[in-house]
Motif scaffolding. Structure first.
Motif, PDB file in Angstrom:
ATOM      1  N   PRO A   1       0.806  -1.215   0.000  1.00  0.00           N
ATOM      2  CA  PRO A   1       0.000   0.000   0.000  1.00  0.00           C
ATOM      3  C   PRO A   1       0.842   1.270   0.000  1.00  0.00           C
ATOM      4  O   PRO A   1       0.582   2.202  -0.769  1.00  0.00           O
ATOM      5  CB  PRO A   1      -0.841  -0.140   1.280  1.00  0.00           C
ATOM      6  CG  PRO A   1      -0.999  -1.619   1.455  1.00  0.00           C
ATOM      7  CD  PRO A   1       0.326  -2.186   1.010  1.00  0.00           C
ATOM      8  N   PHE A   2       1.861   1.312   0.853  1.00  0.00           N
ATOM      9  CA  PHE A   2       2.724   2.487   0.952  1.00  0.00           C
ATOM     10  C   PHE A   2       4.171   2.035   1.122  1.00  0.00           C
ATOM     11  O   PHE A   2       4.440   0.883   1.471  1.00  0.00           O
ATOM     12  CB  PHE A   2       2.297   3.383   2.119  1.00  0.00           C
ATOM     13  CG  PHE A   2       0.886   3.886   1.990  1.00  0.00           C
ATOM     14  CD1 PHE A   2       0.596   4.968   1.176  1.00  0.00           C
ATOM     15  CD2 PHE A   2      -0.148   3.243   2.650  1.00  0.00           C
ATOM     16  CE1 PHE A   2      -0.708   5.408   1.019  1.00  0.00           C
ATOM     17  CE2 PHE A   2      -1.458   3.673   2.500  1.00  0.00           C
ATOM     18  CZ  PHE A   2      -1.745   4.767   1.688  1.00  0.00           C
ATOM     19  N   ALA A   3       5.087   2.956   0.907  1.00  0.00           N
ATOM     20  CA  ALA A   3       6.498   2.631   1.095  1.00  0.00           C
ATOM     21  C   ALA A   3       6.808   2.351   2.548  1.00  0.00           C
ATOM     22  O   ALA A   3       7.699   1.558   2.852  1.00  0.00           O
ATOM     23  CB  ALA A   3       7.380   3.768   0.579  1.00  0.00           C
ATOM     24  N   PHE A   4       6.086   2.986   3.475  1.00  0.00           N
ATOM     25  CA  PHE A   4       6.373   2.698   4.886  1.00  0.00           C
ATOM     26  C   PHE A   4       6.029   1.257   5.226  1.00  0.00           C
ATOM     27  O   PHE A   4       6.592   0.676   6.153  1.00  0.00           O
ATOM     28  CB  PHE A   4       5.682   3.693   5.827  1.00  0.00           C
ATOM     29  CG  PHE A   4       4.178   3.717   5.808  1.00  0.00           C
ATOM     30  CD1 PHE A   4       3.434   2.727   6.425  1.00  0.00           C
ATOM     31  CD2 PHE A   4       3.502   4.765   5.198  1.00  0.00           C
ATOM     32  CE1 PHE A   4       2.046   2.757   6.427  1.00  0.00           C
ATOM     33  CE2 PHE A   4       2.120   4.818   5.198  1.00  0.00           C
ATOM     34  CZ  PHE A   4       1.388   3.802   5.812  1.00  0.00           C
ATOM     35  N   ASP A   5       5.110   0.637   4.472  1.00  0.00           N
ATOM     36  CA  ASP A   5       4.865  -0.800   4.622  1.00  0.00           C
ATOM     37  C   ASP A   5       6.044  -1.599   4.077  1.00  0.00           C
ATOM     38  O   ASP A   5       6.532  -2.542   4.711  1.00  0.00           O
ATOM     39  CB  ASP A   5       3.596  -1.209   3.865  1.00  0.00           C
ATOM     40  CG  ASP A   5       2.341  -0.555   4.389  1.00  0.00           C
ATOM     41  OD1 ASP A   5       2.021  -0.754   5.570  1.00  0.00           O
ATOM     42  OD2 ASP A   5       1.672   0.162   3.621  1.00  0.00           O
ATOM     43  N   TYR A   6       6.507  -1.229   2.896  1.00  0.00           N
ATOM     44  CA  TYR A   6       7.582  -1.968   2.229  1.00  0.00           C
ATOM     45  C   TYR A   6       8.851  -1.951   3.058  1.00  0.00           C
ATOM     46  O   TYR A   6       9.518  -2.986   3.233  1.00  0.00           O
ATOM     47  CB  TYR A   6       7.839  -1.354   0.854  1.00  0.00           C
ATOM     48  CG  TYR A   6       8.819  -2.108  -0.007  1.00  0.00           C
ATOM     49  CD1 TYR A   6       8.375  -3.037  -0.943  1.00  0.00           C
ATOM     50  CD2 TYR A   6      10.195  -1.894   0.104  1.00  0.00           C
ATOM     51  CE1 TYR A   6       9.265  -3.729  -1.740  1.00  0.00           C
ATOM     52  CE2 TYR A   6      11.093  -2.576  -0.687  1.00  0.00           C
ATOM     53  CZ  TYR A   6      10.630  -3.497  -1.600  1.00  0.00           C
ATOM     54  OH  TYR A   6      11.517  -4.200  -2.380  1.00  0.00           O
ATOM     55  N   PHE A   7       9.215  -0.778   3.591  1.00  0.00           N
ATOM     56  CA  PHE A   7      10.465  -0.639   4.319  1.00  0.00           C
ATOM     57  C   PHE A   7      10.306  -0.846   5.820  1.00  0.00           C
ATOM     58  O   PHE A   7      11.309  -0.833   6.551  1.00  0.00           O
ATOM     59  CB  PHE A   7      11.069   0.743   4.057  1.00  0.00           C
ATOM     60  CG  PHE A   7      11.454   0.971   2.632  1.00  0.00           C
ATOM     61  CD1 PHE A   7      12.468   0.237   2.041  1.00  0.00           C
ATOM     62  CD2 PHE A   7      10.794   1.927   1.857  1.00  0.00           C
ATOM     63  CE1 PHE A   7      12.827   0.441   0.715  1.00  0.00           C
ATOM     64  CE2 PHE A   7      11.146   2.143   0.536  1.00  0.00           C
ATOM     65  CZ  PHE A   7      12.162   1.397  -0.037  1.00  0.00           C
ATOM     66  N   ASP A   8       9.073  -1.026   6.283  1.00  0.00           N
ATOM     67  CA  ASP A   8       8.787  -1.232   7.704  1.00  0.00           C
ATOM     68  C   ASP A   8       9.376  -0.108   8.551  1.00  0.00           C
ATOM     69  O   ASP A   8      10.043  -0.335   9.561  1.00  0.00           O
ATOM     70  CB  ASP A   8       9.321  -2.591   8.173  1.00  0.00           C
ATOM     71  CG  ASP A   8       8.816  -2.958   9.578  1.00  0.00           C
ATOM     72  OD1 ASP A   8       7.727  -2.497   9.959  1.00  0.00           O
ATOM     73  OD2 ASP A   8       9.516  -3.711  10.279  1.00  0.00           O
TER      74      ASP A   8
END
Length: 439
Positions: A265-272
């Motif tokens: 959904p967002f990059a903050f999901d991808y990069f945790d």
């Protein structure tokens, strides 16, 4: 003028981010779009390798979005959101909150990524003042960062062409170095190994200015408009650690990376890595109606609610939460959540990555970098003519029936998330042929 004909006179429109004189000598005019293809005014089909301008992840003329907007304009064409409201604005905010997995509890509407950035910067300054930390006024951006074209955005941004002709900009702004290094990280798939230590440059800036004077750090998780700069491993986590340590707000500019671009959904999901605020736009409405939004953590909102009764934040836009934009946003979320868009994107990401990296070794190609459904292909510059080689590729691409984007001598690709493998083959196959013929 018929719908598919060229206008008789192109002179009145001063085009944005465009070489106007060059364009008007040989116009590239798009007349319609459907799925992953445009058609120009001559009826030629153009494969969209850039999702419009990063903003059409679900493909063009998506029937559910078209109907939602048509229905809304017939019911409620406009409603103010200053001391008023309409149901769709609140419904979309709740849906967006849920789409962040409730990591962010508040949504503030804007009309573009530029407005989202300036909103987040103003919120950061006002937040610290509300808490009694009024000395925290300094904003930290990054070299080669792009944060839109408002005075706040170009001040924290770090692309010289966007800054050099507009005076002194905002005062009290500093910049961290960018992370791009061809010697260490050329031809990387995903996150580079080298460069995580560059986050510690924030410690140097803190030592110079003192944390008590710094309000916020803003970065793109993946820098897009500068030519696809992927964060090194550990870089974003380290920034988060340092911002927490020094009481500095961390803002992620996800105008490009939000809504599936990295297959999450967002990059903050991808990069945790969770920032304090997120700026969004583009894919929020699939590009159908202009809209942006800032996602905000609860503690930031609460600081404003401790102020005396009345307007807590003197900021907003006439079209914030426009009914048509809300309708497009709700329909887009329905498609993301119900049609397996992210699963499809994950399924083709590896094929995409391999296809783009197959261009390695072609004339003038000096680097290729990929993450999610994004790619940057860097070309060697012609001596004394920076950007000319990639711009020539852009023109040839349009003539050959594919739409690409260039920044300097970097080709940026960001296809709709609904691309199929056959579309990847068409895009990369034609681009390969173009690269082999460039001077």
């Amino acid at each position: 003028m018929t719908p598919n004909s060229s206008p008789a006179d192109l002179s009145a429109f001063w085009m944005p981010f465009t070489a106007n004189r060059d364009f008007k000598e040989a116009p590239r005019l798009l007349a319609s779009a459907s799925g992953v293809y445009y058609k120009d005014v001559n009826g030629r089909q153009i494969l969209d390798g850039t999702a419009g301008l990063w903003c059409v992840p679900l493909g063009h003329a998506q029937p559910k979005i078209v109907k939602a907007v048509q229905d809304m304009v017939a019911k409620l064409d406009f409603a103010p959101t200053f001391q008023m409201g309409h149901p769709a604005a609140f419904e979309l905010a709740e849906r967006l909150k849920q789409y962040t997995n409730n990591r962010f509890s508040k949504v503030f509407y804007t009309n573009s990524g530029s407005e989202s950035v300036d909103t987040a910067l103003k919120m950061a300054l006002a937040y610290h003042r509300a808490r009694g930390d009024g000395t925290r006024t300094r904003l930290i951006g990054r070299e080669r960062g792009y944060h839109g074209v408002g005075f706040g955005g170009i001040s924290v941004g770090g692309i010289s062409g966007n800054r050099k002709t507009f005076g002194s900009l905002l005062t009290g702004v500093d910049h961290m170095p960018h992370t791009h290094n061809l010697e260490k990280n050329a031809y990387t798939k995903g996150q580079p190994e080298w460069g995580g230590h560059l986050a510690d440059e924030l410690e140097r800036i803190v030592a110079l200015h003192d944390a008590s004077n710094i309000a916020a750090v803003i970065v793109e998780p993946v820098a897009g408009s500068t030519g696809i700069l992927v964060p090194p491993k550990g870089y974003l986590k380290r920034l988060r650690e340092l911002c927490t340590k020094h009481g500095i707000l961390l803002i992620f500019d996800e105008v490009i990376t939000g809504f599936g671009r990295l297959t999450t959904p967002f990059a903050f999901d991808y990069f945790d890595v969770e920032p304090d605020m997120v700026t969004t736009a583009k894919g929020l409405t699939n590009g159908v109606v202009p809209m942006g939004a800032v996602f905000v953590k609860q503690h930031i909102y609460d600081a404003f609610m401790d102020w005396p009764t009345g307007i807590e934040l003197f900021h907003g836009y006439t079209y914030s939460g426009h009914p048509l934009a809300c309708a497009a946003g709700l329909a887009s979320l329905d498609i993301f959540e119900n049609d397996g868009i992210l699963e499809h994107a994950k399924g083709i990401a590896g094929y995409w990555e391999d296809a783009v990296h197959s261009l390695k070794g072609l004339p003038h190609v000096v680097d290729i970098r990929t993450i999610g459904l994004i790619a940057g292909i860097e070309l060697a510059s012609i001596a004394g003519k920076p950007g000319a080689r990639a711009f020539d590729a852009f023109k040839q691409a349009f003539n050959d029936g594919i739409l690409i984007r260039t920044t300097g001598d970097i080709i940026a690709l960001s296809p709709p998330l609904v691309f199929e493998k056959s579309h990847i083959d068409e895009l990369i196959g034609k681009l390969s042929g173009i690269l082999q013929t460039l001077d």
